[in-house]
Design a protein around this motif. Structure first.
Motif, PDB file in Angstrom:
ATOM      1  N   ALA A 237     -29.442 -44.145 -29.267  1.00 47.98           N
ATOM      2  CA  ALA A 237     -28.641 -45.356 -29.057  1.00 47.98           C
ATOM      3  C   ALA A 237     -27.580 -45.108 -27.991  1.00 47.98           C
ATOM      4  O   ALA A 237     -27.090 -46.044 -27.362  1.00 47.98           O
ATOM      5  N   GLN A 238     -27.233 -43.841 -27.767  1.00 50.07           N
ATOM      6  CA  GLN A 238     -26.253 -43.500 -26.723  1.00 50.07           C
ATOM      7  C   GLN A 238     -26.953 -43.166 -25.406  1.00 50.07           C
ATOM      8  O   GLN A 238     -26.302 -42.777 -24.441  1.00 50.07           O
ATOM      9  N   GLY A 239     -28.270 -43.243 -25.384  1.00 47.61           N
ATOM     10  CA  GLY A 239     -29.011 -42.922 -24.169  1.00 47.61           C
ATOM     11  C   GLY A 239     -29.145 -41.426 -23.935  1.00 47.61           C
ATOM     12  O   GLY A 239     -29.395 -40.976 -22.816  1.00 47.61           O
ATOM     13  N   ILE A 240     -28.979 -40.639 -24.989  1.00 44.39           N
ATOM     14  CA  ILE A 240     -29.123 -39.188 -24.844  1.00 44.39           C
ATOM     15  C   ILE A 240     -30.489 -38.775 -25.386  1.00 44.39           C
ATOM     16  O   ILE A 240     -30.882 -39.186 -26.479  1.00 44.39           O
ATOM     17  N   VAL A 241     -31.210 -37.986 -24.586  1.00 44.58           N
ATOM     18  CA  VAL A 241     -32.560 -37.596 -24.973  1.00 44.58           C
ATOM     19  C   VAL A 241     -32.521 -36.818 -26.288  1.00 44.58           C
ATOM     20  O   VAL A 241     -31.861 -35.790 -26.391  1.00 44.58           O
ATOM     21  N   CYS A 242     -33.225 -37.334 -27.281  1.00 49.39           N
ATOM     22  CA  CYS A 242     -33.329 -36.659 -28.573  1.00 49.39           C
ATOM     23  C   CYS A 242     -34.798 -36.647 -28.940  1.00 49.39           C
ATOM     24  O   CYS A 242     -35.476 -37.671 -28.892  1.00 49.39           O
ATOM     25  N   MET A 243     -35.317 -35.484 -29.285  1.00 48.71           N
ATOM     26  CA  MET A 243     -36.753 -35.345 -29.570  1.00 48.71           C
ATOM     27  C   MET A 243     -37.088 -35.737 -31.008  1.00 48.71           C
ATOM     28  O   MET A 243     -38.250 -35.639 -31.430  1.00 48.71           O
ATOM     29  N   GLY A 244     -36.077 -36.156 -31.762  1.00 49.03           N
ATOM     30  CA  GLY A 244     -36.270 -36.488 -33.172  1.00 49.03           C
ATOM     31  C   GLY A 244     -37.497 -37.331 -33.492  1.00 49.03           C
ATOM     32  O   GLY A 244     -38.261 -36.986 -34.397  1.00 49.03           O
ATOM     33  N   PRO A 245     -37.735 -38.435 -32.757  1.00 49.26           N
ATOM     34  CA  PRO A 245     -38.855 -39.296 -33.135  1.00 49.26           C
ATOM     35  C   PRO A 245     -40.215 -38.599 -33.035  1.00 49.26           C
ATOM     36  O   PRO A 245     -41.161 -39.022 -33.685  1.00 49.26           O
ATOM     37  N   THR A 263     -34.027 -30.833 -29.873  1.00 49.19           N
ATOM     38  CA  THR A 263     -34.780 -30.445 -28.684  1.00 49.19           C
ATOM     39  C   THR A 263     -36.248 -30.197 -29.017  1.00 49.19           C
ATOM     40  O   THR A 263     -37.024 -29.802 -28.158  1.00 49.19           O
ATOM     41  N   GLY A 264     -36.633 -30.372 -30.278  1.00 53.65           N
ATOM     42  CA  GLY A 264     -38.059 -30.416 -30.591  1.00 53.65           C
ATOM     43  C   GLY A 264     -38.683 -29.146 -31.135  1.00 53.65           C
ATOM     44  O   GLY A 264     -39.903 -29.011 -31.113  1.00 53.65           O
ATOM     45  N   CYS A 265     -37.899 -28.198 -31.658  1.00 49.76           N
ATOM     46  CA  CYS A 265     -38.474 -26.883 -31.973  1.00 49.76           C
ATOM     47  C   CYS A 265     -39.445 -26.895 -33.144  1.00 49.76           C
ATOM     48  O   CYS A 265     -40.237 -25.970 -33.287  1.00 49.76           O
ATOM     49  N   PHE A 266     -39.419 -27.931 -33.984  1.00 54.05           N
ATOM     50  CA  PHE A 266     -40.338 -27.940 -35.125  1.00 54.05           C
ATOM     51  C   PHE A 266     -41.730 -28.448 -34.753  1.00 54.05           C
ATOM     52  O   PHE A 266     -42.603 -28.529 -35.595  1.00 54.05           O
ATOM     53  N   GLY A 267     -41.915 -28.812 -33.496  1.00 55.32           N
ATOM     54  CA  GLY A 267     -43.247 -29.243 -33.068  1.00 55.32           C
ATOM     55  C   GLY A 267     -43.621 -30.615 -33.601  1.00 55.32           C
ATOM     56  O   GLY A 267     -42.809 -31.293 -34.221  1.00 55.32           O
ATOM     57  N   PRO A 268     -44.872 -31.012 -33.341  1.00 60.74           N
ATOM     58  CA  PRO A 268     -45.290 -32.358 -33.743  1.00 60.74           C
ATOM     59  C   PRO A 268     -45.652 -32.434 -35.228  1.00 60.74           C
ATOM     60  O   PRO A 268     -45.865 -31.407 -35.866  1.00 60.74           O
ATOM     61  N   THR A 269     -45.738 -33.653 -35.742  1.00 61.30           N
ATOM     62  CA  THR A 269     -46.291 -33.832 -37.083  1.00 61.30           C
ATOM     63  C   THR A 269     -47.812 -33.740 -36.987  1.00 61.30           C
ATOM     64  O   THR A 269     -48.371 -33.668 -35.893  1.00 61.30           O
ATOM     65  N   SER A 270     -48.486 -33.801 -38.130  1.00 58.67           N
ATOM     66  CA  SER A 270     -49.943 -33.606 -38.124  1.00 58.67           C
ATOM     67  C   SER A 270     -50.664 -34.749 -37.432  1.00 58.67           C
ATOM     68  O   SER A 270     -51.820 -34.615 -37.055  1.00 58.67           O
ATOM     69  N   ARG A 271     -50.000 -35.884 -37.252  1.00 57.32           N
ATOM     70  CA  ARG A 271     -50.685 -37.032 -36.659  1.00 57.32           C
ATOM     71  C   ARG A 271     -50.575 -37.067 -35.140  1.00 57.32           C
ATOM     72  O   ARG A 271     -51.112 -37.964 -34.490  1.00 57.32           O
ATOM     73  N   VAL A 272     -49.853 -36.105 -34.574  1.00 56.94           N
ATOM     74  CA  VAL A 272     -49.663 -36.077 -33.127  1.00 56.94           C
ATOM     75  C   VAL A 272     -50.321 -34.824 -32.566  1.00 56.94           C
ATOM     76  O   VAL A 272     -50.155 -33.730 -33.104  1.00 56.94           O
ATOM     77  N   ARG A 273     -51.086 -34.990 -31.482  1.00 52.80           N
ATOM     78  CA  ARG A 273     -51.728 -33.835 -30.873  1.00 52.80           C
ATOM     79  C   ARG A 273     -50.809 -33.180 -29.842  1.00 52.80           C
ATOM     80  O   ARG A 273     -50.769 -31.972 -29.709  1.00 52.80           O
ATOM     81  N   ASP A 274     -50.092 -33.990 -29.079  1.00 54.58           N
ATOM     82  CA  ASP A 274     -49.300 -33.473 -27.971  1.00 54.58           C
ATOM     83  C   ASP A 274     -47.868 -34.011 -28.085  1.00 54.58           C
ATOM     84  O   ASP A 274     -47.599 -35.167 -27.780  1.00 54.58           O
ATOM     85  N   GLN A 275     -46.998 -33.138 -28.557  1.00 58.63           N
ATOM     86  CA  GLN A 275     -45.631 -33.553 -28.848  1.00 58.63           C
ATOM     87  C   GLN A 275     -44.918 -34.122 -27.629  1.00 58.63           C
ATOM     88  O   GLN A 275     -44.229 -35.134 -27.689  1.00 58.63           O
ATOM     89  N   GLY A 276     -45.096 -33.458 -26.493  1.00 58.06           N
ATOM     90  CA  GLY A 276     -44.394 -33.883 -25.283  1.00 58.06           C
ATOM     91  C   GLY A 276     -44.798 -35.273 -24.848  1.00 58.06           C
ATOM     92  O   GLY A 276     -43.958 -36.116 -24.523  1.00 58.06           O
ATOM     93  N   ALA A 277     -46.109 -35.531 -24.854  1.00 60.53           N
ATOM     94  CA  ALA A 277     -46.590 -36.846 -24.437  1.00 60.53           C
ATOM     95  C   ALA A 277     -46.078 -37.922 -25.377  1.00 60.53           C
ATOM     96  O   ALA A 277     -45.724 -39.032 -24.952  1.00 60.53           O
ATOM     97  N   LYS A 278     -46.013 -37.586 -26.652  1.00 59.05           N
ATOM     98  CA  LYS A 278     -45.554 -38.558 -27.636  1.00 59.05           C
ATOM     99  C   LYS A 278     -44.059 -38.845 -27.444  1.00 59.05           C
ATOM    100  O   LYS A 278     -43.629 -40.001 -27.534  1.00 59.05           O
ATOM    101  N   ALA A 279     -43.299 -37.810 -27.187  1.00 64.71           N
ATOM    102  CA  ALA A 279     -41.867 -38.006 -26.964  1.00 64.71           C
ATOM    103  C   ALA A 279     -41.642 -38.812 -25.693  1.00 64.71           C
ATOM    104  O   ALA A 279     -40.828 -39.747 -25.662  1.00 64.71           O
TER     105      ALA A 279
END
Lengths: 343, 171
Positions: A237-245, A263-279
């Motif tokens: 909401a502040q326009g700061i990149v957050c990998m949470g979603p 910053t995304g260290c836990f990786g994707p959930t099981s429903r996502v193949r490519d965390q970066g593309a999803k973010a």
């Protein structure tokens, strides 16, 4: 060696990693005592005096569980991974580097020569008048000293050996480690390939969840070190990149509690193949503008998409790293970006 | 890798505009480059960047995204979402060593069958000039190190690959 009621044997090893995952074990604090009561540690070079031959002397499958952290970059790491695989019933990729490649796999953006050249020649702090480079075998008289090979790419553990379970995080939290050990020592093992952490996005357990707008609309992305931040409002909401979603939960929002975005260290959930593309998908689509120019200026706040979206997972991403560098016979027809400008 | 392999294009076409335009091109018996395999999606806003990366990883030389003209989206905003993603994705792809022309976004309305022909022909020609991307071949290269290690372990002494990093002057 008398081994009363035979406690399950556990091995811990590190490959291309920073040591943070080893810290996670130490961070169990008093909890480490109950671990030591429950298991027999047969290999843990960081903390205890074991040699490779101690592992080699064990029967195949004698180790109940081996926890390996770190990515695989050298021949030595790979040999150790294979050795521990043979000696263990269960192998756990422990931490982001073993699970996804981690920060070390960002090196997949550069080829081996570029890396060696930077480390041994170009880096401003290097003094190397002779132009020395590592060699795999060096002979002096009748003695030969050897070094491991430096592979062309950095790999996650399951790109080298079979992996049974994953514990995510950079590093995993002591709580997750405790739970993982309890799971591994129980009689009921989860299905192979399970990531031993919750399977929801971080936003679900984020302390700032309530302030995340229903319909996100970002005017421009801002970089955390260049902008004052609200201490309670959702980072996006502040326009700061957050990998949470696009990131798995389980850390209990440690960085958020420390007033920094995920910053995304836990990786994707099981429903996502490519965390970066999803973010990338989630963040870019919430930009407000409709014209090329507006969109470009909003996205200018993300100057390094690879480093931002694949910080912990380049090796396990769909393209695994820079596609253009693996074949040396192929001219670099596009801007490569020198090491300097990226550091 | 065969020398003269024709480029392979994966197309993601919005059902309402570009896919219908491709239909029109077909019904009108227009001839265009046979290099494209079209996947119909309900909206260009449905195209997850993962689809594009997956296409490249599986051996596509180019990816063509087709959506409705701005303002014409059946779902109001979908094509804008697509455009925003595409802008950032183009930069990500460039940093991953994939040339700009390999991923292309075009607005093609249901009436523009001729534009489908022009765009596909043009893209096929450009990709032919760029040459194959061959991501699967590059992934196979990943295994080479490991094979060398296995040979070295089976035989004796350091692996063959040491040659490559050896221009040292430590003597």
């Amino acid at each position: 060696m008398p081994d009363p009621p035979a406690k399950p044997k556990v091995a811990l090893y590190w490959c291309a990693s920073c040591g943070g995952c080893e810290e996670a074990v130490v961070d169990l604090a008093e909890g480490v005592l109950s671990v030591l009561n429950a298991v027999d540690i047969v290999f843990w070079p960081v903390a205890m005096d074991f040699k490779r031959r101690d592992v080699e002397a064990l029967a195949d499958g004698a180790i109940r569980a081996a926890l390996l952290n770190g990515a695989i970059r050298t021949s030595e790491q790979e040999e150790m991974a294979r050795l521990l695989r043979r000696k263990s019933q269960v192998v756990v990729a422990f931490g982001a580097c073993a699970q996804l490649g981690g920060v070390p796999s960002l090196a997949n953006q550069f080829d081996r020569e570029q890396i060696l050249d930077y480390i041994y020649a170009q880096s401003p702090t290097v003094v190397n008048d002779q132009g020395a480079r590592p060699v795999s075998a060096y002979r002096e008289g009748d003695r030969v000293a050897t070094l491991p090979e430096f592979w062309r790419t950095t790999r996650a553990l399951d790109q080298v050996i079979e992996v049974d379970y994953y514990v995510p995080g950079c590093p995993p939290t002591p709580k997750l480690l405790g739970q993982a050990l309890a799971t591994l020592l129980s009689d009921e093992l989860p299905p192979k390939g399970t990531v031993l952490a919750p399977d929801t996005a971080l936003c679900e357990e984020c302390p700032r969840k309530d302030s995340k707008p229903e319909d996100l609309s970002v005017k421009t992305f801002k970089r955390p070190h260049l902008t004052p931040m609200d201490a309670a409002l959702c980072f996006l909401a502040q326009g700061i990149v957050c990998m949470g979603p696009a990131t798995r939960s389980g850390c209990e929002g440690l960085c958020i509690q420390g007033a920094m975005p995920c910053t995304g260290c836990f990786g994707p959930t099981s429903r996502v193949r490519d965390q970066g593309a999803k973010a990338l998908s989630a963040l870019a689509s919430s930009v407000e503008g409709k014209e090329d120019r507006e969109i470009e200026s909003a996205l200018a706040g993300i100057p390094d998409p690879v480093g931002t979206f694949y910080r912990y997972g380049l090796a396990k991403s769909l393209l695994r790293g820079k596609v253009g560098h693996l074949c040396s016979d192929r001219p670099e027809s596009i801007k490569t970006g020198s090491m300097e400008s990226r550091l | 890798m065969s020398e003269a392999r024709e480029p392979r294009i994966v197309g993601f076409f919005c059902s309402w505009c570009t896919y219908t335009a491709a239909d029109l091109a077909g019904v009108s018996r227009m001839k265009y480059a046979p290099n494209i395999r079209v996947i119909r999606v309900m909206c260009s806003g449905r195209i997850d960047p993962q689809f594009v990366l997956k296409a490249f990883a599986c051996g596509a030389d180019g990816v063509l995204i087709g959506g409705c003209h701005p303002g014409d989206c059946h779902y109001i905003e979908g094509n804008y979402k697509c455009l925003r993603r595409f802008r950032l994705l183009t930069r990500l792809l460039r940093d991953l060593g994939i040339e700009e022309g390999r991923c292309r976004l075009e607005w093609i309305s249901a009436a523009e069958g001729d534009k489908v022909r022009t765009v596909v022909n043009d893209m096929a020609a450009r990709l032919r000039a760029l040459g194959p991307l061959d991501a699967p071949g590059r992934f196979r290269d990943w295994g080479k190190d490991l094979e060398e290690l296995e040979h070295a372990m089976a035989g004796e002494g350091p692996g063959e690959s040491s040659r490559a990093i050896e221009p040292a002057r430590n003597e």
